[in-house]
Design a protein around this motif. Structure first.
Motif, mmCIF file in Angstrom:
data_model
loop_
_atom_site.group_PDB
_atom_site.id
_atom_site.type_symbol
_atom_site.label_atom_id
_atom_site.label_comp_id
_atom_site.label_asym_id
_atom_site.label_seq_id
_atom_site.Cartn_x
_atom_site.Cartn_y
_atom_site.Cartn_z
ATOM 1 N N GLY A 182 0.809 -1.210 0.000
ATOM 2 C CA GLY A 182 0.000 0.000 0.000
ATOM 3 C C GLY A 182 0.840 1.258 0.000
ATOM 4 N N ASP A 183 0.199 2.342 -0.413
ATOM 5 C CA ASP A 183 0.805 3.657 -0.366
ATOM 6 C C ASP A 183 -0.238 4.626 0.167
ATOM 7 N N ARG A 184 0.071 5.924 0.108
ATOM 8 C CA ARG A 184 -0.871 6.918 0.623
ATOM 9 C C ARG A 184 -2.221 6.826 -0.084
ATOM 10 N N ALA A 185 -2.217 6.629 -1.385
ATOM 11 C CA ALA A 185 -3.473 6.519 -2.142
ATOM 12 C C ALA A 185 -4.301 5.327 -1.650
ATOM 13 N N ALA A 186 -3.648 4.245 -1.307
ATOM 14 C CA ALA A 186 -4.357 3.066 -0.799
ATOM 15 C C ALA A 186 -5.024 3.372 0.537
ATOM 16 N N THR A 187 -4.362 4.183 1.372
ATOM 17 C CA THR A 187 -4.970 4.521 2.664
ATOM 18 C C THR A 187 -6.164 5.460 2.484
ATOM 19 N N VAL A 188 -6.105 6.312 1.471
ATOM 20 C CA VAL A 188 -7.240 7.201 1.195
ATOM 21 C C VAL A 188 -8.437 6.379 0.722
#
Length: 149
Positions: free
Chosen positions: A113-119
């Motif tokens: 995951g990355d920041r976009a995945a957390t959003v």
């Protein structure tokens, strides 16, 4: 017997669904913190703990609809529209949790995951929480109920 079943149903909802709603909501910002600082062992440990809470309490949450059905059956309201809608929303919330929230939490913890995945995860978590809020309102208001609630 109805009062006992209803009490267990409500307590199970508070004890099981409440922690999932809170932990799932806390997961995305905590995961962002852990992703931003990979050396932060506390952030990673907190993220893992939140995921574990979500998984365990999701499994315990199966008790909620079981006692809900028993209560509804005992009250003779299984065919009421408000209950059918509540059941559908509960099933949808379970699907959102099992198919969209928990797998994404797991992927983020596994490093996929990355920041976009957390959003995106935060969005799905919000949908899960909104579904449960709608179910809660239906359980309290019970449109068409003759109890005067």
């Amino acid at each position: 017997m109805t009062k006992f079943l209803l009490a267990v149903h409500v307590l199970a909802a508070i004890v099981a669904v409440g922690p999932v709603a809170v932990a799932a909501s806390m997961f995305p910002p905590t995961a962002r913190k852990a992703l931003a600082a990979p050396d932060d062992a506390d952030a990673l440990a907190t993220t893992r703990l939140l995921y574990r809470i979500c998984r365990v309490y999701a499994a315990v949450g199966v008790v909620v609809p079981v006692f809900g059905f028993a209560t509804a059956s005992n009250m003779g309201v299984l065919g009421d529209t408000w209950l059918i809608v509540s059941i559908a929303l509960t099933a949808l919330a379970a699907v959102v949790l099992a198919a969209l929230v928990l797998p994404r939490q797991s992927a983020i913890l596994e490093g996929a995951g990355d920041r976009a995945a957390t959003v995106q995860l935060a969005m799905f978590t919000g949908i899960f929480n909104l579904l449960w809020a709608a179910v809660t309102v239906l359980m309290i208001v019970r449109p068409g109920s003759t109890t005067g609630a």
